[in-house]
Design an enzyme around this catalytic site. Sequence first.
Site, PDB file in Angstrom:
ATOM      1  CG  HIS A   1      -1.473   0.965   0.802  1.00 54.53           C
ATOM      2  ND1 HIS A   1      -3.082   1.284   0.663  1.00 54.53           N
ATOM      3  CD2 HIS A   1      -2.403   1.929   1.652  1.00 54.53           C
ATOM      4  CE1 HIS A   1      -3.594   2.215   0.760  1.00 54.53           C
ATOM      5  NE2 HIS A   1      -3.339   3.016   1.715  1.00 54.53           N
TER       6      HIS A   1
ATOM      7  CD  GLU B   1      -3.436  -1.490  -1.634  1.00 52.47           C
ATOM      8  OE1 GLU B   1      -2.418  -0.806  -1.912  1.00 52.47           O
ATOM      9  OE2 GLU B   1      -4.526  -1.699  -2.128  1.00 52.47           O
TER      10      GLU B   1
ATOM     11  CG  ASN C   1      30.539 -22.857  -5.074  1.00 50.48           C
ATOM     12  OD1 ASN C   1      30.744 -22.763  -6.853  1.00 50.48           O
ATOM     13  ND2 ASN C   1      31.702 -23.807  -4.109  1.00 50.48           N
TER      14      ASN C   1
END
Lengths: 170, 676
Positions: free
Chosen positions: B48, B70, B394
């Site tokens: 918001h 929203e 990795n």
Amino acid sequence: MSETAEEISHPDASKEFKELLTFFLAGEEYGVDILRVQEIKGWDSVTNIPNTPEYIRGVINIRGSIVPIIDMRLRFNLEKKDYDATTVVIVLSVVNEGKEDRTMGVVVDAVSDVYNVPIDDVKASPDFGTAVDTEFVTGLATIEEKMIIVLDIDHMLNAAELAVIDQIAE
Amino acid sequence: MSIDLEQFHETFFEESFEGLDIMESGLLELEQGEVDLENINTIFRSAHSIKGGSGTFGFMAVAEFTHDMETLLDQMRNGERQVTELVVETLLGSVDVLRNMLNAIRDGSDIDVDSVAEMTVSIKGILGEENTAPATATKAQVSGVAAKGWVVGFKPHIDIMKTGNDTVRLLRELNSLADTAEVTINNESLPPLSELAPEECHQSWRINLINGDVSEDDIREVFAWVDDECELTIESLAEEENYIGPERRDDDRRQKEPERRKTDRRINKPAESSSIRVNISKVDELINMVGELVITQSMLSRFGEAEDFNAATIERLKDGLAQLEGHTRELQESVMRIRMMPISFAFQRFPRLVHDLSSTFDKKIELIMTGESTELDKTVLEKIGDPLVHLVRNSLDHGIESPQVRIDSGKSEIGVIELSAFHQGGNIVIQIKDDGAGLNKEKILGKAKEKGLVTKEEGLTDEQIYDLIFRPGFSTADVVSDVSGRGVGMDVVRRNIRELGGAVEVKSTPGEGSVFTIRLPLTLAILDGQLVGIGNETYILPVISIIESLQVKTENINAVAGNAEVYRLRDEYIPIVRLYQIFGIEPVSTELDTGLLVVVEAEGKKIAIYVDDLLGQQQVVIKSLETNFKKIEGLSGATILGDGTVALIIDIAGLIELYQKDMAKVVPIKGGGIAA
């Protein structure tokens, strides 16, 4: 009456002027834009930087920043001269396109004078005759029968050894 | 009166990115099945704020996109929608899209319209739109109470503009809700021009919203911020269907929108943020410290006025100076602390990263993070992010085995990656630990030989073998994936960490996993320095790299291959580096036994630096040589000593390289090499 006075102080109001600080180097008089001059100070000891060309004398502390000092005689392969009472360091701000301005000091034989030169009077330099590479010369100005070599400090102090930052960083 | 909104843009972006991070971590928690209303509320609030902010600043594309998110979040909040994996994944994707949009706007580049459109379609898909409208349609179509339209009466109070609200923006947002908006303006109470104050609002509006699937709540939300500063009436249009507004102004409004979009992109700021948020307690601490300093200073200034100066006053003066020194040091530390930020800023991206990658690799991974509040310098923090990402990727790709392999080898199916940070000495230590298969020595050696990195395999310790993975051009991945395995990884990681003055090393136990340890200096600005004299010059060695200083015993010096000298220290042979040679300084003496050797270490390599004298230790403020000059090999910077002169700081790792280059040249040493 007032008109005449004005005419005297401004011989030609339409002309653009540039103030030059001039200095001596091996008998010749050179000029730099005075707006670039930050300060003029006497020669003092410097801290050497290893593995740099001889003309880079070292670095000094100017109000907390580390400023490199370049010997102009050595830079242009002029005869070496011992530093004496008139030897000064002119601290200049150097503009480099797209980067922060840098501060550098140049060692010269002596400071001379400040002149107000009409920009139009700075003529392109002939391709010979000065000790300084014409590459670094903006032009020649004649003041009171004397010739003054106007230097392009940005070009000169960003050239070659002094600004290899980019190349080293690849 | 116009306020230059651009000055707030930086703050807006900073807050929005923070909001996105909050949303992301909230969503990841949701994903783990914990449906917590408070959490959903937090996510909703962030969304918001971003919507509100972007609307205010006119970044309509962002506002519209966030609006859809929203709506979805709102349904979750009200319990109308189940929290499913699909919803969470979509919202996570939307967070990414939103982040890209904001980045694009900030950098003044083009928004990736396709990805926005794609994501809008998937959100709308979830929202159950029958006609999944292409995202190019600028209208937010929201399911909800079906009404033909609404009549909105908006009569702002006279002072509404003084509180920073802009009625035009409200109307614009209202306009974006419906297909057609008809606006009637009521100017009746407008005073004559001579009496009109430009900051007063005398108009009122009547807006007909037609054909938008808008709920009353949507409309109220537009006015949420000015609730108590206006009279608002909302009526369903059903009763007033025949009402036709006299003016249709929305058409030219819409034409203006594309122009506005263009202006969105004008701001061009560097990506690294130039401001920091500082905890107020740190500032208070600073103020206290300055207060103390002022008191000490006034105490000291009394001595200047003292008439008689005797032994007692000198004693008090000494005390005062000692106090001043203490305060100055504390003040310095407090100021440095302002630049310190918790490492959680670098860590917070990992839950998401691990979540995404584990689905890519079909591995089950649990990420444990500890020491997130460990603080380090902001500059270090910004630069450590990428190396860390690489190391975590990795570990995930190469370290942790697939679930089946894990079960076969008697481990839990779920792999664990531990990310921890802590202080140790003057360093920050960051560890990335996995419980995977560990590094494969044979494979590394084989690869190294194939790449020509090593010629013989005898005599290499385990550490040396593991260290090979940090060499340029090394990658053992069987399949080159887009995550790791291009062989540009580990050496870049090491280089980046080195640039920060740190080091990285790896330890590994076959079958049990590997630990990558990164050591970083606390700050880049201050360094504990050992001053050394060489000829007439003073150089500074970082105390942290010094192992010991010793007087030379000539019988321990050995010459190798003529000009290289090594010093035997206990069981080790350490190369002697004559600094005066490398730096071209006029030495006081070339005889090794007249000076001292300082044994230093960088990246596991040791050298013994020959200096004329040790001059003392002090904290030095590091100044860059590059600001006005350029980078010099073997130097990491310069500092200003107490007497105002400049001293250069030696970069040990750089010096070692310089020395090795020098040796490689095989130039006979001038000034007589010494053989014991």
